[in-house]
Design a protein around this motif. Structure first.
Motif, mmCIF file in Angstrom:
data_model
loop_
_atom_site.group_PDB
_atom_site.id
_atom_site.type_symbol
_atom_site.label_atom_id
_atom_site.label_comp_id
_atom_site.label_asym_id
_atom_site.label_seq_id
_atom_site.Cartn_x
_atom_site.Cartn_y
_atom_site.Cartn_z
ATOM 1 N N VAL A 99 -90.362 -10.517 -71.420
ATOM 2 C CA VAL A 99 -88.983 -10.704 -70.980
ATOM 3 C C VAL A 99 -88.968 -10.681 -69.449
ATOM 4 C CG1 VAL A 99 -86.622 -9.833 -71.081
ATOM 5 C CG2 VAL A 99 -88.118 -9.611 -73.073
ATOM 6 N N VAL A 100 -88.404 -11.732 -68.864
ATOM 7 C CA VAL A 100 -88.427 -11.856 -67.409
ATOM 8 C C VAL A 100 -87.013 -11.886 -66.871
ATOM 9 C CG1 VAL A 100 -90.647 -13.034 -67.400
ATOM 10 C CG2 VAL A 100 -88.542 -14.384 -67.486
ATOM 11 N N ASP A 101 -86.892 -11.471 -65.510
ATOM 12 C CA ASP A 101 -85.614 -11.498 -64.797
ATOM 13 C C ASP A 101 -85.911 -11.919 -63.365
ATOM 14 O OD1 ASP A 101 -82.983 -11.190 -64.132
ATOM 15 O OD2 ASP A 101 -83.145 -9.032 -63.782
ATOM 16 N N PRO A 102 -85.209 -12.906 -62.787
ATOM 17 C CA PRO A 102 -85.504 -13.355 -61.420
ATOM 18 C C PRO A 102 -85.371 -12.202 -60.424
ATOM 19 C CG PRO A 102 -84.042 -14.908 -62.512
ATOM 20 C CD PRO A 102 -84.133 -13.708 -63.409
ATOM 21 N N PRO A 103 -86.222 -12.137 -59.387
ATOM 22 C CA PRO A 103 -86.162 -11.047 -58.406
ATOM 23 C C PRO A 103 -84.952 -11.189 -57.495
ATOM 24 C CG PRO A 103 -87.802 -12.655 -57.746
ATOM 25 C CD PRO A 103 -87.314 -13.085 -59.106
ATOM 26 N N LYS A 104 -84.482 -10.044 -56.924
ATOM 27 C CA LYS A 104 -83.334 -10.057 -56.035
ATOM 28 C C LYS A 104 -83.470 -8.918 -55.025
ATOM 29 C CE LYS A 104 -78.273 -10.043 -55.884
ATOM 30 N NZ LYS A 104 -78.269 -11.233 -54.999
ATOM 31 N N ILE A 133 -84.896 -3.371 -54.683
ATOM 32 C CA ILE A 133 -85.246 -4.660 -55.303
ATOM 33 C C ILE A 133 -85.063 -4.534 -56.806
ATOM 34 C CG2 ILE A 133 -86.890 -5.281 -53.474
ATOM 35 C CD1 ILE A 133 -89.144 -4.423 -55.336
ATOM 36 N N THR A 134 -84.795 -5.676 -57.438
ATOM 37 C CA THR A 134 -84.728 -5.761 -58.904
ATOM 38 C C THR A 134 -85.478 -6.985 -59.342
ATOM 39 O OG1 THR A 134 -82.613 -6.955 -58.792
ATOM 40 C CG2 THR A 134 -82.508 -4.545 -59.037
ATOM 41 N N GLY A 135 -85.856 -7.018 -60.613
ATOM 42 C CA GLY A 135 -86.567 -8.154 -61.191
ATOM 43 C C GLY A 135 -87.478 -7.697 -62.303
ATOM 44 N N GLU A 136 -87.658 -8.572 -63.298
ATOM 45 C CA GLU A 136 -88.519 -8.258 -64.438
ATOM 46 C C GLU A 136 -89.375 -9.474 -64.736
ATOM 47 O OE1 GLU A 136 -90.318 -5.952 -67.100
ATOM 48 O OE2 GLU A 136 -88.686 -5.285 -65.809
ATOM 49 N N THR A 158 -91.727 -6.521 -62.693
ATOM 50 C CA THR A 158 -91.577 -6.035 -61.321
ATOM 51 C C THR A 158 -92.142 -7.064 -60.349
ATOM 52 O OG1 THR A 158 -91.782 -3.769 -62.068
ATOM 53 C CG2 THR A 158 -92.145 -4.172 -59.731
ATOM 54 N N PRO A 159 -91.314 -7.555 -59.456
ATOM 55 C CA PRO A 159 -91.771 -8.652 -58.593
ATOM 56 C C PRO A 159 -92.848 -8.195 -57.611
ATOM 57 C CG PRO A 159 -89.620 -7.881 -57.890
ATOM 58 C CD PRO A 159 -89.917 -7.177 -59.174
ATOM 59 N N LYS A 160 -93.619 -9.145 -57.187
ATOM 60 C CA LYS A 160 -94.617 -8.915 -56.150
ATOM 61 C C LYS A 160 -93.929 -9.001 -54.790
ATOM 62 C CE LYS A 160 -98.973 -10.631 -54.241
ATOM 63 N NZ LYS A 160 -100.008 -11.687 -54.326
ATOM 64 N N LEU A 183 -89.940 -11.700 -52.406
ATOM 65 C CA LEU A 183 -90.152 -11.209 -53.773
ATOM 66 C C LEU A 183 -90.510 -12.379 -54.657
ATOM 67 C CD1 LEU A 183 -87.103 -8.788 -54.220
ATOM 68 C CD2 LEU A 183 -89.341 -8.287 -53.273
ATOM 69 N N LYS A 184 -91.525 -12.184 -55.484
ATOM 70 C CA LYS A 184 -91.940 -13.237 -56.416
ATOM 71 C C LYS A 184 -92.298 -12.625 -57.752
ATOM 72 C CE LYS A 184 -93.840 -16.745 -53.256
ATOM 73 N NZ LYS A 184 -95.064 -17.512 -52.907
ATOM 74 N N ASN A 185 -91.835 -13.253 -58.805
ATOM 75 C CA ASN A 185 -92.371 -13.020 -60.146
ATOM 76 C C ASN A 185 -92.301 -14.344 -60.888
ATOM 77 O OD1 ASN A 185 -89.755 -13.298 -60.978
ATOM 78 N ND2 ASN A 185 -89.507 -11.180 -61.677
ATOM 79 N N GLU A 186 -92.676 -14.319 -62.106
ATOM 80 C CA GLU A 186 -92.743 -15.588 -62.837
ATOM 81 C C GLU A 186 -91.382 -16.185 -63.109
ATOM 82 O OE1 GLU A 186 -93.491 -14.279 -67.255
ATOM 83 O OE2 GLU A 186 -94.840 -13.230 -65.901
ATOM 84 N N ALA A 187 -90.301 -15.398 -62.864
ATOM 85 C CA ALA A 187 -88.969 -15.917 -63.118
ATOM 86 C C ALA A 187 -88.352 -16.532 -61.872
ATOM 87 C CB ALA A 187 -88.063 -14.807 -63.648
ATOM 88 N N GLY A 188 -88.929 -16.329 -60.694
ATOM 89 C CA GLY A 188 -88.339 -16.913 -59.511
ATOM 90 C C GLY A 188 -88.798 -16.219 -58.236
ATOM 91 N N GLU A 189 -88.012 -16.414 -57.155
ATOM 92 C CA GLU A 189 -88.392 -15.927 -55.827
ATOM 93 C C GLU A 189 -87.136 -15.615 -55.038
ATOM 94 O OE1 GLU A 189 -90.392 -17.823 -51.800
ATOM 95 O OE2 GLU A 189 -91.142 -18.480 -53.768
ATOM 96 N N ASP A 190 -87.214 -14.605 -54.148
ATOM 97 C CA ASP A 190 -86.127 -14.263 -53.240
ATOM 98 C C ASP A 190 -86.753 -13.841 -51.913
ATOM 99 O OD1 ASP A 190 -83.663 -13.892 -52.213
ATOM 100 O OD2 ASP A 190 -83.243 -11.994 -53.247
ATOM 101 N N THR A 191 -86.111 -14.205 -50.795
ATOM 102 C CA THR A 191 -86.669 -13.891 -49.482
ATOM 103 C C THR A 191 -85.538 -13.602 -48.504
ATOM 104 O OG1 THR A 191 -88.138 -14.646 -47.698
ATOM 105 C CG2 THR A 191 -86.727 -16.292 -48.718
#
Length: 1083
Positions: A473-478, A504-507, A509-511, A555-563
């Motif tokens: 289960v994934v969630d875009p990072p923010k 930070i949030t995301g599932e 856990t974002p890199k 922030l990066k995970n498989e659901a997206g990216e935020d900067t």
């Protein structure tokens, strides 16, 4: 290294023949020869053979190395030989031969090259070399190897704790020795047990070591080992030995001192370091064993779990690190052998080892393992019936938060089954729907949550099988930047620590990645990033100005990216201003200016502080306590003539900058006051001479000179009369037209400039005026001028008269003899000079000054005086009782001065020693009283004037006898006093503590007559001709100085005094302590 550092001046040629480099084949023999001439040597020189820098070959002599020496009496040549027998490849390298005799030393290096022989060398198993050189065996002197003691990884996937095989063997049952030997790669078990037995026998308590060496140490080949002992007495000398050979410091062996601890490090351990080591402290020693472990055989490719069916052929394979290695197979812990009758067959192909089962049976279900000296691997073999077929397996899924999770599988049989989530049974509910239709099974969750991420599994009933899958289960990072300021700006003060935490949030856990420009920020260093499950921190330890600027967080995970960009602003105290300039200087003030600092530290400049100090001082004084807003300032209340320096501090909201560089030194100075008493001294037809007095106030700048200026009456143009400064109080202005009128002014000049001018009050007419002559006779010359014979007469008589006054002199009405008396005339005075006055120079001197028809005269009376002659006749007029009456006539020569008195002396006729009885007596007759009855006296008289007593005296011709009345006095007889005395110490020695390296003195005092002989003793042994001791004696005080004592100079010191009447001794104890600084320096 110590040998290589010897000065070339100490090295002399001792070798007659030096050993030469050579080549030998493996297994061959070679001999190196060195010859030393003994013609100038009283005994045999000391010769040592080395390999490399410090390996002394004397301890390696044995089967393969022999050292011989001989001496030929006819030629007086010492011959030294080194024989290498059955050379091996590791014997190659650099060798050195050293010869020394007293202060003479010589050294020679040579190389040995070992080449391979034409025959193939047999393979050597390094594990078979578990033996020690120097144990009395035949092969002593070889390069040896110790056993392999370290147990390697049991499973290469997991790291096991290191096993100390040495401790394992000491505590194990003897029946388990062979099993442990194989398990940990020990091939020479007998040698290992022999060393174990010897170590157990050597354990004993020690008084010198507070903590000794461990019984044994083990280290991997190429590793580093540390030996440490703790001494009870840190001053005891300590030495380390390897196989009886002393270890010296080098790059391989490093010594350290820490308090009472003594540490030896051995770097880059090789198999030659596998040896017996011991350390000595005084007469005691402590020993240990070092075992260097060779890498064991590793399992490079392990066994794999295998499932099969009954009757099928099974092969379990693994790979090891070496070919044809010794490998053992086990089934459920029971060893399998390669017996022809066994169902199991073991196949070896180089590094690959295979266990083969031709026809698997149900009882072959077991855990099979393989073991080497450096590890093991195991796998499970499962033999079962043919399994259920899976037509459609579950697939791994990645779903966004809130979307549907739909799992589906299909099997070959229509059977019920159960669903599991992370091993836990799942029951159907309103949220979880389970469906079964025929051979198809479904699992559905309408809205995915974070907790739904797991490993799911379907297990058909009655079958030992499962169908797994993973749901992600994934969630875009923010990034949550609500707490930051405008434009995401963060302000930090330089020198402080910044810890900026960003939620930070995301599932999953974002890199998190932090960067500054093109450079990534790591998790270490002064600027680092720290990441947690719900936040990320940017940490700056001790912020600097250069840290200001934008930082990017991504922030990066498989659901997206935020900067986002975060601006870091580091504010600091400003840079120091440039050195100020002093533009103007006054009597006690100056004007200074400066430029603002190049960098304001990120905060506006609020003002400046100013400090000053005297140039020769180091103490700065603050001049303003309220900030100066401008870039100019006027320091005041300085001392005139003292050199000062000033500096500036810049201030902003953060703080005060470092001080600027000091200004160039300056001296507050003021011009002088105007000259005083400006007046006309003389005037001629073409010149005017002005005179003046110095200024009333000169100041610290002093007075460099004067400038004289004039201008003609009716004009305003002032003309400088002297282009260069003059320091005289008179100055003549020449070249003036006759009859003109001029105005004159004078200025005083110093380093601060020109003073205000002093004007002559009225115009001056340039025309010569006749001035009548006038002699200004000094007051002391208006009376008789008296001088003694031989003194210098130098009289200066000023006069006035214009123009061209003429001076003439006469003595007693006659012209003066210029050969005896020098006369020098100037325009304003005349000088009469007599270098060495005589009585003939006495008389009246007439001086006359003439100006045209005008005359002035003066008379000077000069009297040259000398000591008088003696009185003419001294007569004894009468003698009565203890009195004598004398009379005499005044001297003929009174020395050109009045007689002021007489001096009368008496002398006993026996001794004729003269004694003064009356001084400064004015009459020509006197009565001498209180004379000694029975003595006979002579008398003499000296005349005295202002120059002193006469050189000679007049003595009475007859003597005066003082008659005796009554008995004759008998003088008593006294015995001479005996001053002899035996020696006695009036001040003893005192027990003393001295510091090593600093001179110490011992003091005592003694008396005795005759003067006693002093001897110093240490521990009852006389100190004779030892340069470390200096002995002094002065007025009975005895001193012993000990130069730079060491702890060995401690003991009992005795001072012994001896003369012919006896002797005496006094002693004390001296203890020499080592300072803490010296101890640290030695360590």
């Amino acid at each position: 290294e110590e040998t290589e550092k010897r000065d070339d001046s100490q090295r002399s040629t001792l070798f007659v023949e030096k050993p030469q480099s050579g080549t030998v084949s493996v297994g061959g023999n070679i001999t190196f020869i060195a010859k030393v001439e003994a013609k100038d040597l009283l005994r045999k020189p000391n010769v040592k053979w080395f390999k490399g820098k410090w390996m002394d070959l004397a301890s390696k002599a044995g089967k393969h190395l022999q050292l011989k020496e001989s001496f030929e009496r006819h030629t007086k040549i010492h011959t030294f030989e080194m024989h290498i027998i059955q050379a091996k490849e590791n014997y190659a390298g650099n060798y050195r031969c050293e010869v020394s005799y007293k202060d003479k030393f010589d050294s020679c290096s040579f190389d040995l090259e070992v080449t391979e022989s034409s025959q193939a060398a047999p393979s050597i198993d390094i594990r078979s070399a578990f033996k020690r050189s120097g144990d009395g065996q035949d092969d002593a002197g070889e390069l040896d190897f110790s056993g392999l003691l370290k147990r390697r990884e049991v499973k290469q996937q997991e790291e096991e704790p290191e096993v100390d095989v040495w401790e394992l063997l000491k505590n194990a049952n003897p029946s388990e020795y062979e099993k442990i030997a194989f398990q940990y790669g020990i091939t020479d078990l007998r040698g290992m047990l022999k060393r174990l037995k010897r170590m157990r026998r050597e354990v004993k308590k020690s008084a010198a070591f507070a903590k000794g060496l461990d019984p044994a140490y083990q280290v991997d080949k190429g590793g580093k080992v540390r030996f440490m002992v703790e001494l009870a007495d840190p001053t005891v000398e300590l030495k380390w030995y390897k196989n009886g050979q002393e270890i010296r410091p080098s790059a391989k062996y490093i010594f350290e001192h820490k308090g009472n601890q003594r540490i030896l490090f051995i770097n880059n351990c090789t198999m030659t370091d596998d040896a017996r080591y011991y350390v000595t402290a005084g007469d005691e020693k402590c020993s240990t064993e070092l075992f260097v472990r060779d890498p064991p055989i590793l399992v490079t490719k392990g066994l794999e779990d295998t499932s099969t069916y009954v009757g099928e052929r099974v092969e379990l394979s693994c790979e090891v690190s070496e070919d044809d290695a010794n490998v053992k197979w086990f089934k459920n812990g029971v060893e399998l052998t390669n017996d022809p009758k066994s169902r199991y067959r073991i196949k070896v192909e180089g590094k690959k080892h295979t266990l083969i089962i031709e026809e698997a049976a149900k009882n072959d279900n077991a855990t099979y393992s393989v073991m080497t000296t450096g590890g093991q691997s195991e796998a499970k073999l499962s033999v079962d019936l043919r399994p259920l077929k899976i037509s459609l397996a579950l697939e791994d899924q990645t779903v966004r938060l809130g979307q549907e999770i739909h799992l589906k599988c299909e099997i070959s049989e229509n059977v019920e089954g159960k669903w599991y989530k992370n091993g836990q049974l799942i029951e159907a509910s309103d949220r979880v729907k389970l469906y079964h239709k025929g051979r198809i099974h479904r699992f559905i969750i309408a809205s995915a949550a974070v907790d739904d991420e797991a490993e799911y599994m379907f297990v058909p009933d009655a079958y030992n099988i499962n169908i797994p899958c993973k749901v992600h289960v994934v969630d875009p990072p923010k990034l949550h930047l609500d707490g930051l300021g405008e434009n995401n700006t963060v302000t930090v003060v330089a020198g402080t620590k910044l810890r900026l935490e960003i939620p930070i949030t995301g599932e999953p856990t974002p890199k998190v990645m932090w960067s500054r420009g093109d450079k990534m920020i790591t998790d270490s260093g002064r600027i680092r990033a720290e990441t947690y499950s719900d936040s990320s921190c940017l940490v700056i330890d001790t912020a600097e100005r250069e840290d200001s600027g934008p930082f990017r967080i991504t922030l990066k995970n498989e659901a997206g990216e935020d900067t986002a960009l975060i601006n870091i602003k580091v504010v600091d105290v400003p840079d120091p201003p440039q050195a100020p300039n002093v533009t103007e200087v006054g009597e006690d003030w100056c004007v200074m200016t400066w430029e603002p600092p190049a960098n304001d530290g990120g905060s506006p400049i609020l003002g400046y502080f100013i400090e000053r100090k005297k140039k020769q001082s180091s103490r700065w004084m603050r001049l303003n306590f309220e900030l100066c807003k401008e870039t100019t300032f006027e320091p005041k209340k300085m001392i005139e003539g003292v050199a000062y320096e000033v500096r500036v501090f810049a201030v902003n909201a953060i703080g005060t900058s470092k001080p600027s560089m000091p200004s160039k030194s300056f001296v507050p100075l003021a011009v002088t006051s105007p000259p005083t008493l400006l007046a006309v001294d003389s005037v001629t037809d073409t010149s005017v001479t002005m005179k003046r007095r110095p200024p009333e106030h000169i100041g610290a700048a002093g007075l460099d000179g004067y400038v004289v200026e004039y201008c003609f009456e009716g004009t305003d143009e002032w003309i400088v009369a002297n282009p260069e400064l003059t320091d005289k109080t008179k100055f003549t202005i020449n070249g003036l037209p006759t009859g003109s009128k001029i105005l004159v002014r004078v200025k005083a000049v110093n380093a601060a400039g020109e003073s205000e001018p002093r004007y002559h009050p009225q115009p001056i007419l340039v025309k010569e005026v006749i001035e009548p002559p006038k002699i200004r006779l000094p007051r002391h010359l208006k009376q008789t001028y008296t001088r003694r014979v031989g003194e210098t007469v130098n009289l200066v008589i000023p006069f006035q008269g214009r123009p061209r006054a003429k001076v003439s002199w006469q003595k007693n009405g006659s012209p003066i003899d210029k050969n005896q008396i020098n006369i020098r005339n100037t325009e304003n005075d005349t000088i009469i000079f007599i270098r060495k006055a005589e009585r003939s120079h006495s008389g009246e001197y007439d001086m006359k000054v003439e100006v045209e028809n005008l005359v002035d005269k003066a008379t000077i009376d000069i009297q040259i005086v000398d000591r008088p002659g003696p009185p003419e006749v001294v007569t004894i007029e009468d003698v009565w009782g203890e009195n004598v009456n004398l009379s005499w006539k005044p001297p003929k020569d009174d020395g050109n001065a009045a007689i002021t008195g007489y001096t009368i002396q008496k002398a006993d006729k026996k001794s004729m020693e003269w004694f003064t009885v009356i001084e400064h007596y004015h009459r020509t007759s006197a009565t001498i009283n209180e004379l000694v009855i029975g003595n006979e006296y002579y008398f003499r008289v000296f005349a005295e004037n202002m120059c002193g007593l006469s050189e000679d005296a007049t003595m009475t011709k007859e003597s005066a006898l003082i008659a005796k009345d009554g008995k004759v006095y008998k003088y008593p007889i006294y015995d001479d006093f005996d001053f002899t005395e035996r020696p006695l110490f009036t001040q003893p020695l005192v027990n003393t503590f001295a510091v090593a390296g600093y001179n110490a003195t011992l003091n005592c005092s003694v008396r005795g007559n005759p003067k006693p002989k002093i001897t110093w003793l240490k521990n009852k042994v006389a100190i004779m001709n030892d340069p470390r001791y200096r002995m002094f004696g002065n007025q009975g005080v005895c001193t012993l100085e000990i130069r730079k004592p060491s702890p060995f100079d401690g003991g009992t010191y005795t001072c012994r005094a001896v003369n012919e009447l006896g002797e005496a001794e006094v002693d004390c104890k001296l203890e020499v302590k080592v300072s803490v600084a010296q101890t640290l320096l030695d360590s």
